[in-house]
Enzyme design. Structure first.
Site, PDB file in Angstrom:
ATOM      1  N   GLU A 274      40.182  29.432  40.369  1.00 39.77           N
ATOM      2  CA  GLU A 274      38.915  29.736  41.036  1.00 39.77           C
ATOM      3  C   GLU A 274      37.765  29.333  40.121  1.00 39.77           C
ATOM      4  O   GLU A 274      37.804  29.610  38.915  1.00 39.77           O
ATOM      5  CB  GLU A 274      38.751  31.235  41.335  1.00 39.77           C
ATOM      6  N   GLU A 325      31.956  34.950  53.163  1.00 40.44           N
ATOM      7  CA  GLU A 325      32.792  35.977  53.808  1.00 40.44           C
ATOM      8  C   GLU A 325      31.961  37.248  53.965  1.00 40.44           C
ATOM      9  O   GLU A 325      31.758  37.997  53.004  1.00 40.44           O
ATOM     10  CB  GLU A 325      34.041  36.229  52.970  1.00 40.44           C
ATOM     11  N   LYS A 328      33.307  40.886  52.826  1.00 44.38           N
ATOM     12  CA  LYS A 328      33.828  41.081  51.481  1.00 44.38           C
ATOM     13  C   LYS A 328      33.059  42.194  50.785  1.00 44.38           C
ATOM     14  O   LYS A 328      31.835  42.292  50.908  1.00 44.38           O
ATOM     15  CB  LYS A 328      33.718  39.780  50.689  1.00 44.38           C
TER      16      LYS A 328
END
Length: 470
Positions: A274, A325, A328
């Site tokens: 990531e 998102e 989240k």
């Protein structure tokens, strides 16, 4: 099948044509993280279609959602699935649970869906329980990885599907200077076990590395251009390494920590599982900064470059993230790491176009508008062939492997087949190598063959001899 020995007749003109078509081209895709904590996201099928017309060729997800695995079937996009943190304890202690999970969540989708790795947990070793100071059991993580690998091996899938786990930078006691970095003392025992396992099984060490957080938390002491992967004046390590960007320094800090465990002579790839920059949420999180960082990150992923400590070791990178998102948890910035909004529009301009990907036909990616009408089949038209001056002994062993354990149907290069002529090892090996390459998703490593293979965008087919492509 016994050793394959082609007869010794030559068709010089056809062989010359085949050789001229073998133009080496470096093909490097980019990975991306596909999270689904939103109530406004496109369907997995539309997402898979979108990515087929971009340079993204690897996708990491955070579960084993059957709808996603089905959507990515026959796309030539590699998938890394995840075993959630909440499942690790059960998988570590109950081998029947491993069989059940694989049998229901992974095996039904193979081989149409190219699952290449299972990420066991996410930042498991640095995740706390219920927001207190207690951590998850580190030994459960290692045991779960072992169990998954063992069951994959029982199905003959351990070479195709690797088992690893993504870590946060918090597993390090310190990350600067990079050459002196070590793992946190309390994690050294389990890290030693995990690194041994990864080296033994050929799986990568995954690290989630975010220069953004370092800059956000220390804006007065961290240079913004250094954090944004710019060509800064350089940060000097006491051992002489010079870093023009923080991400390389973070990667080499992890490398030093691994070496400090005694693995300096072992081969172990490091993957950035990531990395990204949010477009909203605080003073550092702006669309401009996000665009700069992710554009440079994508360029970095495609560059095939290493780091100051290991300049020849390519680093695979997964951008975080595909979508914003909106469900989240956490700070606003956590919900705004996406390159795309939930409706498919781009949050900011970033080039994901693929020069060699085919045009789209029903639903796909518009460089101007993001998701759009127009989609289609992934495509570069790309083949794998043998290098013209490859060693005959190596080519023979490659041919034996492809036509034997590799599972390639080599009847076309046998006498009477359409690719029997030119009756030359180079030509026969090229056909077999390409067939193997196409069968296994056209990953760059599937066209290595001990350094004898190369990728070409020129169709090596000739006469009635047709080289298949995926």
């Amino acid at each position: 099948m016994g050793s394959y020995h082609p007869p010794l007749s030559i068709e010089p003109v056809v062989l010359l044509l085949l050789t001229l078509l073998m133009v080496p081209v470096s093909v490097t895709g980019v990975g991306i993280n596909y999270g689904t904590l939103g109530n406004n996201l496109p369907s997995p099928k539309k997402v898979a279609q979108l990515l087929q017309s971009t340079l993204i060729d690897k996708v990491k997800i955070y579960d084993s959602n059957p709808e996603i695995l089905q959507a990515f079937s026959n796309t030539a996009i590699d998938l890394i699935v995840s075993l959630e943190n909440s499942r690790v304890a059960n998988i570590s202690s109950d081998i029947s649970a491993v069989h059940s999970w694989l049998s229901t969540r992974i095996l039904p989708f193979l081989p149409a869906t190219s699952v290449v790795a299972i990420a066991v947990g996410n930042e498991y070793l640095t995740t706390t329980i219920d927001n207190n100071d207690d951590h998850l059991d580190p030994n459960a993580l290692f045991k779960a990885m072992q169990n998954l690998h063992s069951v994959l091996a029982s199905h003959g899938l351990d070479r195709k599907i690797k088992v690893t786990t993504p870590h946060s930078m918090a597993v390090l006691a310190s990350s600067f200077p990079p050459s002196s970095a070590t793992f946190a003392m309390n994690l050294v025992p389990v890290m030693t076990d995990i690194v041994t396992f990864l080296a033994d099984t050929g799986a990568p060490f995954m690290i989630n590395a975010y220069p953004y957080f370092a800059y956000r938390d220390n804006p007065t002491s961290v240079n913004l251009d250094y954090a944004l992967l710019g060509n800064a004046s350089g940060v000097h390590d006491p051992k002489g390494y010079v870093y023009s960007n923080m991400l390389d320094a973070q990667i080499d800090a992890v490398r030093s920590a691994i070496d400090a465990l005694g693995f300096g002579n072992r081969s172990l790839e490091i993957t950035v599982s990531e990395s990204g920059w949010p477009s909203k949420g605080d003073n550092a999180a702006t669309p401009q900064n996000a665009k700069i960082y992710n554009t440079r990150l994508i360029e970095r992923a495609q560059s095939n470059k290493g780091t100051p400590m290991k300049p020849k070791d390519r680093i695979e990178i997964f951008v975080f993230a595909l979508f914003n998102e909106n469900k989240k948890e956490g700070d606003e910035s956590e919900r705004n790491f996406g390159i795309f909004n939930g409706d498919g529009s781009k949050v900011y301009e970033v080039d994901l176009s693929c020069e060699f990907c085919s045009g789209t036909t029903s639903f796909g990616f518009s460089e101007k508008n993001g998701l759009s009408g127009g989609g289609g089949v992934r495509g570069p038209s790309v083949w794998c062939v043998a290098k013209p001056h490859a060693d005959d002994k190596v080519l023979q062993s490659v041919l034996d492997f492809c036509c034997g354990p590799g599972g390639v149907d080599c009847r076309e290069v046998y006498e009477g087949g359409n690719c029997f002529q030119p009756n030359k090892l180079l030509a026969h090996a090229s056909f077999a190598m390409n067939a193997y390459y196409q069968m296994h998703g056209r990953n760059y490593w599937n066209c290595d063959f001990k350094g004898t293979g190369l990728v070409t965008f020129s169709d090596p087919s000739y006469g009635e001899c047709r080289y298949p492509q995926q």
